[in-house]
Structure formats: C-alpha cells, structure tokens
Design a protein around this motif. Structure first.
Motif, short mmCIF file in Angstrom:
data_model
loop_
_atom_site.label_atom_id
_atom_site.label_comp_id
_atom_site.label_asym_id
_atom_site.label_seq_id
_atom_site.Cartn_x
_atom_site.Cartn_y
_atom_site.Cartn_z
N ALA A 213 67.29 106.65 71.07
CA ALA A 213 65.89 106.94 71.37
C ALA A 213 65.70 107.50 72.77
O ALA A 213 64.93 108.44 72.97
CB ALA A 213 65.04 105.69 71.17
N ALA A 214 66.40 106.94 73.74
CA ALA A 214 66.25 107.42 75.13
C ALA A 214 66.70 108.88 75.26
O ALA A 214 66.04 109.66 75.95
CB ALA A 214 67.05 106.54 76.08
N GLN A 215 67.76 109.23 74.60
CA GLN A 215 68.25 110.61 74.66
C GLN A 215 67.28 111.56 73.95
O GLN A 215 67.04 112.67 74.41
CB GLN A 215 69.64 110.68 74.01
CG GLN A 215 70.51 111.75 74.58
CD GLN A 215 71.93 111.68 74.06
OE1 GLN A 215 72.31 110.77 73.33
NE2 GLN A 215 72.72 112.65 74.43
N ARG A 216 66.72 111.12 72.83
CA ARG A 216 65.73 111.91 72.10
C ARG A 216 64.49 112.15 72.97
O ARG A 216 64.00 113.27 73.07
CB ARG A 216 65.33 111.19 70.82
CG ARG A 216 64.25 111.89 70.00
CD ARG A 216 63.79 111.04 68.84
NE ARG A 216 64.89 110.59 68.01
CZ ARG A 216 65.35 111.26 66.95
NH1 ARG A 216 64.81 112.40 66.61
NH2 ARG A 216 66.34 110.77 66.24
N GLU A 217 64.02 111.10 73.62
CA GLU A 217 62.84 111.22 74.48
C GLU A 217 63.09 112.17 75.64
O GLU A 217 62.21 112.96 76.01
CB GLU A 217 62.42 109.85 74.99
CG GLU A 217 61.81 108.97 73.92
CD GLU A 217 61.57 107.54 74.39
OE1 GLU A 217 61.58 107.29 75.61
OE2 GLU A 217 61.37 106.68 73.51
N GLN A 218 64.27 112.11 76.23
CA GLN A 218 64.60 113.02 77.33
C GLN A 218 64.63 114.47 76.86
O GLN A 218 64.15 115.37 77.55
CB GLN A 218 65.94 112.63 77.97
CG GLN A 218 65.86 111.37 78.81
CD GLN A 218 64.85 111.50 79.93
OE1 GLN A 218 64.81 112.48 80.66
NE2 GLN A 218 64.00 110.49 80.06
N ALA A 219 65.17 114.70 75.68
CA ALA A 219 65.21 116.06 75.11
C ALA A 219 63.78 116.57 74.88
O ALA A 219 63.47 117.72 75.18
CB ALA A 219 66.00 116.07 73.81
N GLU A 220 62.92 115.71 74.34
CA GLU A 220 61.53 116.09 74.10
C GLU A 220 60.81 116.40 75.42
O GLU A 220 60.03 117.37 75.50
CB GLU A 220 60.81 114.99 73.32
CG GLU A 220 61.33 114.85 71.91
CD GLU A 220 60.91 113.57 71.20
OE1 GLU A 220 61.18 113.48 69.99
OE2 GLU A 220 60.32 112.66 71.85
N LYS A 221 61.07 115.61 76.45
CA LYS A 221 60.46 115.85 77.76
C LYS A 221 60.93 117.18 78.34
O LYS A 221 60.14 117.94 78.90
CB LYS A 221 60.78 114.71 78.72
CG LYS A 221 60.00 113.46 78.44
CD LYS A 221 60.39 112.35 79.42
CE LYS A 221 59.68 111.06 79.07
NZ LYS A 221 60.06 109.97 79.97
N ALA B 239 62.50 126.88 75.88
CA ALA B 239 62.25 125.44 75.78
C ALA B 239 63.25 124.77 74.83
O ALA B 239 63.75 123.68 75.11
CB ALA B 239 60.83 125.18 75.32
N ARG B 240 63.55 125.44 73.74
CA ARG B 240 64.53 124.90 72.79
C ARG B 240 65.88 124.74 73.48
O ARG B 240 66.54 123.71 73.36
CB ARG B 240 64.66 125.80 71.57
CG ARG B 240 65.65 125.27 70.51
CD ARG B 240 65.98 126.31 69.47
NE ARG B 240 66.49 127.55 70.03
CZ ARG B 240 67.73 127.72 70.53
NH1 ARG B 240 68.57 126.71 70.53
NH2 ARG B 240 68.11 128.88 71.01
N GLN B 241 66.28 125.77 74.23
CA GLN B 241 67.55 125.70 74.95
C GLN B 241 67.55 124.55 75.96
O GLN B 241 68.54 123.81 76.06
CB GLN B 241 67.82 127.02 75.67
CG GLN B 241 68.14 128.16 74.72
CD GLN B 241 68.28 129.48 75.46
OE1 GLN B 241 68.86 129.53 76.53
NE2 GLN B 241 67.72 130.54 74.89
N ALA B 242 66.46 124.41 76.70
CA ALA B 242 66.37 123.33 77.68
C ALA B 242 66.39 121.96 77.00
O ALA B 242 67.06 121.03 77.47
CB ALA B 242 65.08 123.48 78.50
N GLY B 243 65.66 121.83 75.91
CA GLY B 243 65.61 120.56 75.20
C GLY B 243 66.94 120.16 74.60
O GLY B 243 67.32 118.99 74.60
N MET B 244 67.67 121.13 74.10
CA MET B 244 68.95 120.85 73.44
C MET B 244 70.10 120.66 74.43
O MET B 244 71.14 120.13 74.07
CB MET B 244 69.32 121.98 72.47
CG MET B 244 68.39 122.09 71.29
SD MET B 244 68.46 120.60 70.29
CE MET B 244 67.51 121.14 68.88
N ARG B 245 69.88 121.10 75.67
CA ARG B 245 70.91 120.92 76.69
C ARG B 245 71.30 119.45 76.75
O ARG B 245 70.46 118.57 76.60
CB ARG B 245 70.34 121.38 78.04
CG ARG B 245 71.35 121.43 79.15
CD ARG B 245 70.72 121.87 80.46
NE ARG B 245 69.81 120.84 80.95
CZ ARG B 245 68.52 121.04 81.19
NH1 ARG B 245 67.96 122.22 81.00
NH2 ARG B 245 67.76 120.06 81.64
#
Length: 102
Positions: free
Chosen positions: A21-29, A81-87
């Motif tokens: 969950a923490a990794q998912r939230e960071q990706a969304e942010k 944004a997709r690239q940044a989120g998936m990083r």
C-alpha cells in the motif's frame, strides 16, 4: 491558519496486485504531482482531462481550438505523469493509473 484545497480528481494505480500500500500511494502521489507540475492545480488538471475526453468523443472538425490545445497538453502531461508514477516500480506489469474527475 488552516487551508483547504479542493480536489477535482483522484488517481489510483490499478492492476498492481501484490504492491504494498505504501508503494502504491507513493506512485499515485508522483503521478498527481507530475500532472499538476505540467498542467497547474487540481482544477486545471481536471479541465485538461475533460478537454481530452471531449476531443476523443468528437469529430475533429467540431473541436474548438482551446479544446484541441488542452487535449494535446493533456496527452503530453499524462504520459510524463505515467512515467513519473511508474518510476521505482520495476518492470511494466500492466499496471496503469485511473483518473476520476469529481
């Protein structure tokens, strides 16, 4: 003094089962931050997304210049944004961001 920012959209990372969950939230942010960096505040992100939706659902000849410009900006910003989120998430597993307008 407390300030409140109205959110005009929410973004969720989908199809990323097994991701903590923490990794998912960071990706969304990261995704939201990159959108807002490219387009402006939450309201401007929503406006550009709506323009893209309108353009996608319309005949090219019926799209006004402002909508076309915003739709083009949306496509570029959404890709960045997709690239940044998936990083930091590793290999492409089919995960994607779902943006919901309010």
């Amino acid at each position: 003094m407390e300030t409140t920012t109205e959110l005009f959209y929410t973004a969720t990372l989908e199809n990323a089962s097994g991701l903590p969950a923490a990794q998912r939230e960071q990706a969304e942010k990261r995704y939201c931050k990159a959108l807002e960096k490219a387009l402006g505040d939450s309201a401007k992100v929503a406006r550009a997304c709506r323009a893209w939706q309108t353009a996608a659902d319309s005949e090219e000849a019926s799209i006004d210049r402002e909508t076309a410009t915003l739709a083009t900006l949306w496509l570029k910003a959404a890709d960045l944004a997709r690239q940044a989120g998936m990083r930091e998430l590793g290999e492409d597993s089919g995960a994607y961001f779902d943006l919901r307008l309010h």
